[in-house]
Design an enzyme around this catalytic site. Structure first.
Site, mmCIF file in Angstrom:
data_model
loop_
_atom_site.group_PDB
_atom_site.id
_atom_site.type_symbol
_atom_site.label_atom_id
_atom_site.label_comp_id
_atom_site.label_asym_id
_atom_site.label_seq_id
_atom_site.Cartn_x
_atom_site.Cartn_y
_atom_site.Cartn_z
ATOM 1 N N ALA A 191 -32.295 16.993 3.240
ATOM 2 C CA ALA A 191 -32.688 17.847 1.646
ATOM 3 C C ALA A 191 -34.243 18.661 2.512
ATOM 4 O O ALA A 191 -34.023 20.082 1.439
ATOM 5 C CB ALA A 191 -31.945 17.182 0.773
ATOM 6 N N GLY A 244 -32.437 9.349 5.023
ATOM 7 C CA GLY A 244 -31.910 10.031 5.678
ATOM 8 C C GLY A 244 -32.123 11.739 5.302
ATOM 9 O O GLY A 244 -31.800 12.619 5.481
ATOM 10 N N CYS A 245 -30.987 11.571 4.247
ATOM 11 C CA CYS A 245 -29.925 12.674 3.816
ATOM 12 C C CYS A 245 -31.560 13.245 3.051
ATOM 13 O O CYS A 245 -31.215 14.407 2.682
ATOM 14 C CB CYS A 245 -29.287 12.729 2.984
ATOM 15 S SG CYS A 245 -27.650 10.981 3.892
ATOM 16 N N THR A 246 -32.251 12.797 1.859
ATOM 17 C CA THR A 246 -33.074 13.019 1.697
ATOM 18 C C THR A 246 -34.608 13.889 2.043
ATOM 19 O O THR A 246 -34.721 14.807 2.001
ATOM 20 C CB THR A 246 -34.036 11.977 0.389
ATOM 21 O OG1 THR A 246 -33.421 11.194 -0.381
ATOM 22 C CG2 THR A 246 -35.870 12.466 0.154
#
Length: 155
Positions: free
Chosen positions: A49, A44-46
């Site tokens: 970003a 999710g963070c990738t």
């Protein structure tokens, strides 16, 4: 300290992935997209970003600086930036003091385990240094476009 819409954003100074020290109040005169995320290199963070990366020029066009914050150390941030070609700074909040100031350091549950961590959240800070919009418990899909639209409509 808590975050209130229309009030000054809690100021902070953190180290960035490139070794610079960033102080929020030094960015007055620009819109700031301050996004908190749980952990570098996770799915999710990738995605989040990379969505910010893909819209980076559009944010530049509306005089907006993107800053990502997580508890990861500077070295891990730098690897994340290099792996995905992120054109904005990631700030290391290793003691989660800034996350606590923005009230995004929360008790979380995952597979029956409880732990403290970042609740994915984004704050728009205007050119005067005031918090003008917040999203908490962010769902990644479509979020970056929503943040960009908000800045375009409220310059």
């Amino acid at each position: 300290m808590t975050v209130e819409l229309g009030k000054p954003a809690p100021d902070f100074t953190l180290e960035a992935n490139n070794g610079e020290t960033i102080t929020l109040s030094q960015l007055k005169g620009k819109n700031v997209v301050l996004y908190f995320y749980p952990k570098d290199m996770t799915p999710g963070c990738t995605t989040e970003a990379c969505d910010f990366r893909d819209q980076h020029q559009e944010f530049n066009d509306v005089n907006a600086v993107i800053l990502g914050i997580s508890p990861d150390p500077v070295g891990r941030h730098q690897k994340f930036v290099e792996k995905y070609g992120l054109p904005f700074l990631l700030l290391a909040d290793t003691d989660h003091m800034v996350a606590e100031a923005y009230d995004v350091w929360k008790l979380k549950k995952n597979f029956g385990k409880e732990y403290m961590g970042i609740e994915r959240s984004t704050f728009i800070i205007n050119k005067d240094g005031n918090v003008v919009k917040e999203w908490r418990k962010v769902q990644v899909k479509g979020h970056v476009e929503e943040a960009l639209s908000y800045i375009r409509e409220n310059q």
